[in-house]
Enzyme design. Structure first.
Site, PDB file in Angstrom:
ATOM      1  N   GLU A 143       0.865  -1.186   0.000  1.00  0.00           N
ATOM      2  CA  GLU A 143       0.000   0.000   0.000  1.00  0.00           C
ATOM      3  C   GLU A 143       0.901   1.236   0.000  1.00  0.00           C
ATOM      4  O   GLU A 143       1.274   1.755   1.032  1.00  0.00           O
ATOM      5  CB  GLU A 143      -0.912  -0.028   1.229  1.00  0.00           C
ATOM      6  CG  GLU A 143      -1.965   1.062   1.227  1.00  0.00           C
ATOM      7  CD  GLU A 143      -2.768   1.092   2.517  1.00  0.00           C
ATOM      8  OE1 GLU A 143      -3.662   1.961   2.611  1.00  0.00           O
ATOM      9  OE2 GLU A 143      -2.504   0.284   3.432  1.00  0.00           O
ATOM     10  N   ASP A 269     -15.666  -1.098  10.639  1.00  0.00           N
ATOM     11  CA  ASP A 269     -15.373  -1.116  12.074  1.00  0.00           C
ATOM     12  C   ASP A 269     -16.255  -0.157  12.865  1.00  0.00           C
ATOM     13  O   ASP A 269     -16.085  -0.005  14.075  1.00  0.00           O
ATOM     14  CB  ASP A 269     -13.896  -0.800  12.325  1.00  0.00           C
ATOM     15  CG  ASP A 269     -13.492   0.591  11.839  1.00  0.00           C
ATOM     16  OD1 ASP A 269     -14.318   1.264  11.189  1.00  0.00           O
ATOM     17  OD2 ASP A 269     -12.343   0.992  12.092  1.00  0.00           O
ATOM     18  N   ILE A 271     -16.155   3.006  12.575  1.00  0.00           N
ATOM     19  CA  ILE A 271     -15.407   4.253  12.751  1.00  0.00           C
ATOM     20  C   ILE A 271     -15.017   4.850  11.402  1.00  0.00           C
ATOM     21  O   ILE A 271     -15.260   6.021  11.134  1.00  0.00           O
ATOM     22  CB  ILE A 271     -14.142   4.010  13.603  1.00  0.00           C
ATOM     23  CG1 ILE A 271     -14.546   3.586  15.026  1.00  0.00           C
ATOM     24  CG2 ILE A 271     -13.249   5.252  13.642  1.00  0.00           C
ATOM     25  CD1 ILE A 271     -13.412   3.016  15.837  1.00  0.00           C
ATOM     26  N   ASP A 294      -7.861  -3.603   7.756  1.00  0.00           N
ATOM     27  CA  ASP A 294      -6.840  -2.544   7.777  1.00  0.00           C
ATOM     28  C   ASP A 294      -6.274  -2.426   9.186  1.00  0.00           C
ATOM     29  O   ASP A 294      -5.917  -1.336   9.648  1.00  0.00           O
ATOM     30  CB  ASP A 294      -7.429  -1.211   7.303  1.00  0.00           C
ATOM     31  CG  ASP A 294      -6.351  -0.187   6.933  1.00  0.00           C
ATOM     32  OD1 ASP A 294      -5.201  -0.598   6.696  1.00  0.00           O
ATOM     33  OD2 ASP A 294      -6.653   1.018   6.882  1.00  0.00           O
ATOM     34  N   LEU A 328      -7.067   9.309  11.257  1.00  0.00           N
ATOM     35  CA  LEU A 328      -7.184   7.875  11.479  1.00  0.00           C
ATOM     36  C   LEU A 328      -5.998   7.149  10.858  1.00  0.00           C
ATOM     37  O   LEU A 328      -5.529   7.496   9.777  1.00  0.00           O
ATOM     38  CB  LEU A 328      -8.496   7.344  10.882  1.00  0.00           C
ATOM     39  CG  LEU A 328      -9.777   7.706  11.640  1.00  0.00           C
ATOM     40  CD1 LEU A 328     -11.002   7.289  10.840  1.00  0.00           C
ATOM     41  CD2 LEU A 328      -9.799   7.056  13.014  1.00  0.00           C
TER      42      LEU A 328
END
Length: 404
Positions: A143, A269, A271, A294, A328
């Protein structure tokens, strides 16, 4: 009935009193396993006059294919992007721990790092089958570092790179090698990205668009060049706009090559993505939704400061932030948690929730003939769940590797 073991002397296990996920439906049907594969009972009966050596009573529980996580950065104090002295040992620890969450295969994910980190870590993260020692490794997910600075999220800006030519030289200079690599996330608006997408796709590596400022036409061009995945939809990309929906628009694009499916990752999640956004994505393109965790180093650890790649992160409750910010930085969710949240938030069927974590990622990686399915001949990687979708048992190659 006498047994004729002319085909194989290996023991046969029959799982009874279970609902198995097959052909997109939960069906009352027994599951037969031999030599790590799903067995066709009709062939067993009529061709071999065979029967089960062992019976397992599942007590009316659900049997589903094992979960596949294509975006897992680490967990339990392990960060796959750190060139530690025992890289393989760290992967093995995480692989063992995630069995209790129903994950039977995964892609260790490396976030944006300097070339010397890739050159050391990539050769150590080898593709391997799962077993009692832990979930199988399907290949690495890289990534970055070829991503947008504006949409880098928690990726360190000083290690971001651009393509000089987009050819193999760029890729090798950065990564060192591409063996054991299953997926690369890149920003398709970068100059020469088309050449990189072609190069990676030609090697059988899945290309994902993400951490990107791409508009819809740039995203569509990437798909036409071979990209098939969107990394964590809605996160680290342009927000949906009615005049230019950006990468999100790929879910309903009419410029996708015939026969190709665009898949997209969702961090369910509670969030990273609002439940309404989950519902919109799922209803627009249900067949493409791939649940990913993730998850970062701090999955399974207490609140506090931890390391992710080349940065520090703070864990506060269920949130992971870049240290000292409100950005985040991955999640600390487990895959079974994501499946349950997705089911609740989207209102989808149990079957759809389970397939988003098994069949769809297998299809994305081109391995659905052997993973993510309970079809005859597939690998016997499966999980036993109760009606609340809590994992009770995990099996790899027909062998129980975890039990609650």
């Amino acid at each position: 009935m006498p047994s004729n073991k002319s085909v194989s002397d290996a023991p046969i296990t029959q799982f009874v009193n279970c609902r198995i996920l097959k052909n997109h439906k939960l069906q009352w049907e027994d599951l037969w396993v031999r030599e790590g594969k799903i067995l066709n009972p009709e062939k067993l009966f009529f061709d071999e006059q065979g029967f089960a050596d062992h019976r397992v009573d599942c007590e009316n529980k659900i049997i589903a294919p094992g979960f596949i996580d294509v975006q897992l950065n680490g967990g339990y104090g392990i960060d796959f992007s750190q060139a530690s002295s025992d890289i393989r040992g760290g992967v093995a620890l995480v692989a063992k721990k995630i069995l209790e969450h129903g994950v039977t295969s995964f892609c260790p994910t490396l976030v944006t790092s300097p070339p010397h980190i890739y050159h050391k870590v990539i050769p150590e993260l080898r593709v391997q089958d799962g077993g009692p020692e832990g979930a199988g490794v399907l290949g690495i997910h890289l990534e970055g570092p070829f991503i947008s600075e504006e949409k880098r999220g928690a990726h360190p800006p000083k290690f971001l790179r651009t393509f000089q030519s987009g050819g193999v030289a760029d890729l090798m200079e950065t990564y060192g090698q591409l063996e054991n690599v299953a997926m690369v996330t890149l920003a398709p608006e970068l100059t020469n990205s088309a050449a990189a997408i072609h190069e990676l796709s030609s090697r059988g590596i899945t290309v994902s668009v993400g951490h990107s400022m791409a508009d819809l036409s740039q995203a569509e061009e990437a798909v036409q060049n071979g990209a098939t995945f969107i990394t964590h939809l809605f996160n680290a990309m342009l927000p949906f706009h009615h005049r230019d929906p950006g990468i999100v628009g790929l879910l309903t694009s009419d410029r996708i090559p015939p026969g190709r499916t665009v898949y997209y990752g969702m961090i369910a999640d509670g969030i990273h993505t609002h439940p309404a956004a989950l519902r919109i994505a799922h209803r627009a393109h249900p067949a493409g939704l791939v649940l990913v965790t993730d998850a970062v180093t701090a999955m399974g650890l207490p609140p506090g400061r931890h390391t992710l790649g080349q940065q520090q992160i703070d864990i506060q409750g269920l949130h992971a932030y870049v240290a000292g910010t409100t950005t985040l930085s991955g999640s600390i969710a487990t895959m079974d948690m994501c499946v349950r949240h997705f089911r609740e938030a989207s209102g989808c069927t149990v079957e759809a929730a389970l397939e988003a974590a098994s069949l769809h990622p297998a299809q994305l990686l081109g391995i659905s003939h052997r993973k993510g399915t309970l079809e005859f001949g597939a690998d016997a990687d499966f999980i036993v769940l109760d009606d609340m979708l809590t994992v009770r048992e995990t099996y790899i190659a027909g062998q129980q590797v975890w039990r609650k």
